[in-house]
Design an enzyme around this catalytic site. Structure first.
Site, short mmCIF file in Angstrom:
data_model
loop_
_atom_site.label_atom_id
_atom_site.label_comp_id
_atom_site.label_asym_id
_atom_site.label_seq_id
_atom_site.Cartn_x
_atom_site.Cartn_y
_atom_site.Cartn_z
CB CYS A 180 -0.90 -0.06 1.12
SG CYS A 180 -2.08 -1.56 1.20
CG HIS A 210 -3.33 3.28 2.23
ND1 HIS A 210 -3.59 3.29 1.08
CD2 HIS A 210 -3.32 2.37 3.01
CE1 HIS A 210 -4.28 1.60 1.13
NE2 HIS A 210 -3.79 1.32 2.29
CG ASN A 222 -7.01 -0.64 1.64
OD1 ASN A 222 -6.13 -0.45 0.42
ND2 ASN A 222 -6.54 -0.85 2.65
O1 UT7 Z 1 -4.16 -1.12 3.53
C1 UT7 Z 1 -3.04 -1.59 4.23
C2 UT7 Z 1 -3.15 -1.33 5.40
N1 UT7 Z 1 -4.43 -2.05 6.18
C3 UT7 Z 1 -5.25 -1.35 7.22
O2 UT7 Z 1 -4.68 -0.15 7.55
C4 UT7 Z 1 -6.28 -1.82 7.57
C5 UT7 Z 1 -6.25 -1.80 9.20
N2 UT7 Z 1 -7.37 -2.39 9.83
C6 UT7 Z 1 -8.64 -2.08 9.85
O3 UT7 Z 1 -9.25 -1.36 8.92
C7 UT7 Z 1 -9.39 -2.84 10.82
O4 UT7 Z 1 -8.80 -3.41 11.71
C8 UT7 Z 1 -10.61 -3.55 10.16
C9 UT7 Z 1 -11.64 -2.60 9.74
C10 UT7 Z 1 -10.20 -4.41 9.34
C11 UT7 Z 1 -11.31 -4.28 11.23
O5 UT7 Z 1 -12.22 -3.35 12.31
P1 UT7 Z 1 -11.56 -3.54 13.79
O6 UT7 Z 1 -12.02 -2.62 14.52
O7 UT7 Z 1 -10.10 -3.76 14.10
O8 UT7 Z 1 -12.35 -5.00 14.17
P2 UT7 Z 1 -11.61 -6.38 14.79
O9 UT7 Z 1 -11.15 -7.05 14.09
O10 UT7 Z 1 -11.04 -5.76 16.23
O11 UT7 Z 1 -13.32 -6.83 15.51
C12 UT7 Z 1 -14.01 -6.45 16.14
C13 UT7 Z 1 -15.28 -7.42 16.27
C14 UT7 Z 1 -15.04 -8.75 16.61
O12 UT7 Z 1 -15.94 -9.28 17.52
P3 UT7 Z 1 -15.93 -9.36 19.26
O13 UT7 Z 1 -14.58 -10.12 19.29
O14 UT7 Z 1 -15.65 -7.78 19.50
O15 UT7 Z 1 -17.30 -9.77 19.53
C15 UT7 Z 1 -14.95 -9.60 15.20
O16 UT7 Z 1 -15.25 -10.90 15.51
O17 UT7 Z 1 -15.97 -7.29 14.83
C16 UT7 Z 1 -16.00 -9.10 14.55
N3 UT7 Z 1 -15.79 -8.84 13.07
C17 UT7 Z 1 -16.72 -8.56 12.19
N4 UT7 Z 1 -18.23 -8.42 12.43
C18 UT7 Z 1 -18.77 -8.15 11.27
C19 UT7 Z 1 -14.59 -8.92 12.48
N5 UT7 Z 1 -14.88 -8.93 11.26
C20 UT7 Z 1 -16.06 -8.72 10.86
C21 UT7 Z 1 -16.85 -8.69 9.85
N6 UT7 Z 1 -18.38 -8.37 10.15
N7 UT7 Z 1 -16.39 -8.56 8.61
#
Ligand code: UT7
Length: 332
Positions: A122, A257, A288
């Site tokens: 990225c 980005h 993205n």
């Molecule tokens: O481009 C290269 C660089 N990449 C980035 O910069 C990406 C950086 N990361 C992100 O943008 C975020 O981490 C995401 C958008 C991918 C995810 O957001 P998050 O706030 O980090 O969510 P998380 O992985 O901590 O998950 C939070 C909750 C979990 O549930 P519990 O444990 O709180 O009950 C996950 O199981 O959301 C759940 N979850 C989802 N729910 C619905 C994880 N993925 C999903 C999903 N839909 N797709």
């Protein structure tokens, strides 16, 4: 003793033209959610994304690059044959070798140009702008074309909850060339290989050892990357401003980005950007697009009048590696 003749280029450089290619298939969250047991509301709230664009069969890394590059070169007001170097930032050209760049250069009619790919995920586009800047200043190219392009739909598992809703396709390009006044500030770049495995595709040997043949798809420790980017990248962005001698008050546009709107917000808060700074939000309907996201967002801001000629813009990109690069530029 023979003394070698050396050359130097232009004291000042600038981005002279910008172009983008948006993939043809508009894919709303509703089309993604079933396979990952998610919801439109969750995706919008966590990332900002409402829709994204996927390429169709006929749209390739090469064809999308050619589309973006033709527009950038035309807007730069130069002839394609004046391009001395084609730098392509991508992680989704699916051949180990040769590069996508030589095929793109050939399609563009710039066979005389040096052409190569760079792999900085990225962060690749901002690395490419830094290289092009140094080439034009150093004299190894008068005009360099920098392309960021991805067809991530080829290497994203539609059933992976952590990546299926994020990644998308597209291309953006800029021409870097000589300028009367400074148009590209010093790059601030680096890497953090301690987190080498945070975003990756599997090694081919892992894929071949599995029972089912499958594409090595992107895997991401999203939350770890999110925390790293929100914290560490604001400092890098501030360093790029400082190195260019620009204060947050003097900035017109912030073009990070397009990884996640919440990361963008966290960076803007940390840098205390005043409300007058216009911030790129291309992610909302482009997703993205990795290496393509900064030039696509730049192109959109120019098209919509949010970035005007002479404006000062901060670019920053970060991703797998982990790797990052940032610089201040003047809008052409
Ligand atoms: O481009 C290269 C660089 N990449 C980035 O910069 C990406 C950086 N990361 C992100 O943008 C975020 O981490 C995401 C958008 C991918 C995810 O957001 P998050 O706030 O980090 O969510 P998380 O992985 O901590 O998950 C939070 C909750 C979990 O549930 P519990 O444990 O709180 O009950 C996950 O199981 O959301 C759940 N979850 C989802 N729910 C619905 C994880 N993925 C999903 C999903 N839909 N797709």
């Amino acid at each position: 003793m023979t003394t070698l003749h050396v050359e130097t280029g232009s004291a000042n450089t600038a981005i002279l033209g910008v172009g983008a290619y948006r993939a043809s298939r508009l894919v709303p969250n509703a089309d993604i959610v079933d396979a990952i047991d998610s919801s439109d509301e969750w995706i919008q709230q966590r990332s900002g994304i409402r829709t994204r664009r996927f390429a169709d069969e006929s749209e390739t890394v090469v064809s999308m690059s050619v589309g973006a590059a033709r527009v950038a070169v035309e807007r730069a007001g130069i002839d394609m044959r004046q391009i001395d170097c084609v730098i392509v930032a991508t992680v989704s050209h699916l051949m180990q070798t040769p590069s996508a760049a030589t095929a793109i250069a050939h399609e563009l009619g710039t066979d005389q140009a040096a052409a190569f790919d760079i792999s900085a995920a990225c962060a690749g586009f901002c690395h490419g702008v830094a290289l092009a800047n140094d080439m034009v200043r150093g004299g190894s190219a008068r005009y360099a074309l920098v392309i960021g392009v991805e067809k991530l739909s080829d290497i994203t598992n539609p059933r992976d909850r952590g990546t299926a809703f994020i990644f998308a396709d597209g291309a953006g390009a800029v021409v870097v060339g000589p300028s009367e006044t400074p148009g590209i500030g010093p790059v601030v770049w680096g890497s953090d290989g301690e987190h080498y495995d945070h975003i990756r595709t599997p090694d081919w040997r892992e894929v071949l050892a599995s029972d089912e043949p499958h594409m090595p798809c992107l895997e991401m420790k999203g939350n770890e990357v999110f925390r790293w980017a929100s914290f560490a990248m604001a400092k890098v962005a501030q360093q790029a401003l400082d190195r260019a001698g620009v204060t947050a008050d003097e900035l017109d546009c912030f073009i990070p980005h397009q990884a996640n709107n919440r990361i963008t917000d966290a960076m803007a808060r940390s840098m205390r950007l005043p409300p007058t700074v216009r911030i790129a939000r291309d992610i909302i309907d482009a997703g993205n697009t990795s290496a393509a996201s900064v030039p696509m967002a730049l192109d959109r801001m120019m098209e919509e009048g949010d970035a005007r000629s002479g404006d000062v813009a901060l670019l920053i990109a970060f991703g797998a590696g982990l790797s990052y690069a940032a610089q201040v530029v003047v809008i052409p």
